[in-house]
Design an enzyme around this catalytic site. Sequence first.
Site, PDB file in Angstrom:
ATOM      1  N   ASP A   1       4.326 -43.834 -21.365  1.00 18.62           N
ATOM      2  CA  ASP A   1       3.257 -42.851 -21.570  1.00 18.62           C
ATOM      3  C   ASP A   1       3.740 -41.757 -22.518  1.00 18.62           C
ATOM      4  O   ASP A   1       4.923 -41.689 -22.836  1.00 18.62           O
ATOM      5  CB  ASP A   1       2.807 -42.249 -20.222  1.00 18.62           C
ATOM      6  CG  ASP A   1       3.894 -41.433 -19.530  1.00 18.62           C
ATOM      7  OD1 ASP A   1       4.247 -41.724 -18.371  1.00 18.62           O
ATOM      8  OD2 ASP A   1       4.440 -40.494 -20.170  1.00 18.62           O
TER       9      ASP A   1
ATOM     10  N   HIS B   1      11.935 -47.945 -23.507  1.00 22.41           N
ATOM     11  CA  HIS B   1      11.088 -49.112 -23.192  1.00 22.41           C
ATOM     12  C   HIS B   1       9.842 -49.182 -24.070  1.00 22.41           C
ATOM     13  O   HIS B   1       8.903 -49.934 -23.770  1.00 22.41           O
ATOM     14  CB  HIS B   1      10.683 -49.103 -21.710  1.00 22.41           C
ATOM     15  CG  HIS B   1      11.826 -49.352 -20.789  1.00 22.41           C
ATOM     16  ND1 HIS B   1      11.759 -49.090 -19.438  1.00 22.41           N
ATOM     17  CD2 HIS B   1      13.082 -49.820 -21.000  1.00 22.41           C
ATOM     18  CE1 HIS B   1      12.926 -49.395 -18.872  1.00 22.41           C
ATOM     19  NE2 HIS B   1      13.732 -49.834 -19.793  1.00 22.41           N
TER      20      HIS B   1
ATOM     21  N   ALA C   1       8.200 -34.484  -7.681  1.00 21.55           N
ATOM     22  CA  ALA C   1       8.718 -33.939  -8.945  1.00 21.55           C
ATOM     23  C   ALA C   1       8.104 -32.594  -9.312  1.00 21.55           C
ATOM     24  O   ALA C   1       8.796 -31.707  -9.826  1.00 21.55           O
ATOM     25  CB  ALA C   1       8.473 -34.949 -10.070  1.00 21.55           C
TER      26      ALA C   1
HETATM   27  N1  APR Z   1       7.978 -37.356  -7.534  1.00 20.31           N
HETATM   28  C1  APR Z   1       9.247 -37.860  -7.646  1.00 20.31           C
HETATM   29  N2  APR Z   1       9.552 -39.182  -7.537  1.00 20.31           N
HETATM   30  C2  APR Z   1       8.523 -40.020  -7.293  1.00 20.31           C
HETATM   31  C3  APR Z   1       7.179 -39.571  -7.145  1.00 20.31           C
HETATM   32  C4  APR Z   1       6.939 -38.167  -7.293  1.00 20.31           C
HETATM   33  N3  APR Z   1       5.712 -37.657  -7.164  1.00 20.31           N
HETATM   34  N4  APR Z   1       6.382 -40.657  -6.870  1.00 20.31           N
HETATM   35  C5  APR Z   1       7.208 -41.737  -6.858  1.00 20.31           C
HETATM   36  N5  APR Z   1       8.492 -41.348  -7.094  1.00 20.31           N
HETATM   37  C6  APR Z   1       9.684 -42.198  -7.186  1.00 20.31           C
HETATM   38  C7  APR Z   1       9.684 -43.368  -6.209  1.00 20.31           C
HETATM   39  O1  APR Z   1      10.289 -42.983  -4.999  1.00 20.31           O
HETATM   40  C8  APR Z   1      10.503 -44.420  -6.961  1.00 20.31           C
HETATM   41  O2  APR Z   1      11.883 -44.331  -6.603  1.00 20.31           O
HETATM   42  O3  APR Z   1       9.670 -42.780  -8.469  1.00 20.31           O
HETATM   43  C9  APR Z   1      10.333 -44.042  -8.442  1.00 20.31           C
HETATM   44  C10 APR Z   1       9.496 -45.025  -9.256  1.00 20.31           C
HETATM   45  O4  APR Z   1      10.174 -46.238  -9.290  1.00 20.31           O
HETATM   46  P1  APR Z   1       9.582 -47.499 -10.093  1.00 20.31           P
HETATM   47  O5  APR Z   1       8.166 -47.672  -9.734  1.00 20.31           O
HETATM   48  O6  APR Z   1      10.521 -48.631  -9.831  1.00 20.31           O
HETATM   49  O7  APR Z   1       9.604 -47.051 -11.605  1.00 20.31           O
HETATM   50  P2  APR Z   1      10.849 -46.966 -12.621  1.00 20.31           P
HETATM   51  O8  APR Z   1      12.129 -46.716 -11.897  1.00 20.31           O
HETATM   52  O9  APR Z   1      10.480 -46.010 -13.681  1.00 20.31           O
HETATM   53  O10 APR Z   1      10.854 -48.453 -13.228  1.00 20.31           O
HETATM   54  C11 APR Z   1      11.796 -48.771 -14.211  1.00 20.31           C
HETATM   55  O11 APR Z   1      10.872 -50.950 -14.468  1.00 20.31           O
HETATM   56  O12 APR Z   1       8.951 -52.112 -14.383  1.00 20.31           O
HETATM   57  C12 APR Z   1       9.906 -51.658 -15.232  1.00 20.31           C
HETATM   58  O13 APR Z   1       9.807 -51.113 -17.539  1.00 20.31           O
HETATM   59  C13 APR Z   1       9.349 -50.717 -16.285  1.00 20.31           C
HETATM   60  O14 APR Z   1      10.234 -48.587 -17.036  1.00 20.31           O
HETATM   61  C14 APR Z   1       9.984 -49.375 -15.909  1.00 20.31           C
HETATM   62  C15 APR Z   1      11.242 -49.786 -15.178  1.00 20.31           C
END
Ligand code: APR
Length: 238
Positions: free
Chosen positions: A93, A115, A227
């Site tokens: 994003d 990414h 966050a």
């Molecule tokens: N504030 C803080 N942390 C949060 C919030 C919030 N409001 N909501 C969710 N989280 C945390 C969750 O606890 C989780 O640990 O954000 C994390 C999101 O994890 P994922 O969904 O696995 O996303 P991400 O780690 O960015 O994924 C990595 O995986 O699918 C691929 O390419 C894609 O860039 C992505 C990569």
Amino acid sequence: MAYNHIVILTGAGISAESGLSTFRDAGGLWAGHRIEDVATPEGFARDAALVHHFYNLRRAQLNEVRPNAAHLAIANFAQTHTGTLTVITQNVDDLHEQATNGHDMPQGYSLLHMHGELRKARCLATEEIFKWHDTMDASTPCPCCNKPKRLRPHIVWFGEMPLYMDLIGHHLRRCDLFVSIGTSGNVYPAAGFVQQVRSTGNGHTIEINMEPSQGHSLFHEKIYGAATQTIPEFFINL
Ligand code: APR
């Protein structure tokens, strides 16, 4: 302690409170879509229409969302930080960009989308990259070739090499503070950055997330919570 070379890694969690789904939380993107179908080169070769539809929806959603207090806190901190601040985001994003509100950012600030980006398209033949705000599909002519079936979203899919890895390696080796925000630590190479920083020995490492990530035990310090609560407070006190 004043830190000079700061690296911030962000994941989907930082954009969750702006209304963008994360990937692995309940109701996340991977709950409703098969990674093999929408996030691999093989899936794109098998069914480009399905993949284009998936990213067209996500790209259109960007018109509806705004940066939240966490994105803004980083952008504001960047304006006053005199050393280097490198934001490495796994997010596709543009909320980090929106948070800078078009202001010129200081020289030491950089934002690396490892990414890829939803608001960009890439030509399959020339690898040229274009700003892209609209939908695209197999019939959309490529701006450089003027041919159909040449455009793909500028997104790094599973099995593909992330972007800027040399530059990222340079900043990880040099940083004195590494902060990981809103990522579950499931996906490499990003999930291995904390280890890389610790192996150089210089950097202090902090995890800020809603819950402990896969690699939580590797961090010197951990802060848990939403966050928009944790990040403004963290940067005010830094
Ligand atoms: N504030 C803080 N942390 C949060 C919030 C919030 N409001 N909501 C969710 N989280 C945390 C969750 O606890 C989780 O640990 O954000 C994390 C999101 O994890 P994922 O969904 O696995 O996303 P991400 O780690 O960015 O994924 C990595 O995986 O699918 C691929 O390419 C894609 O860039 C992505 C990569």
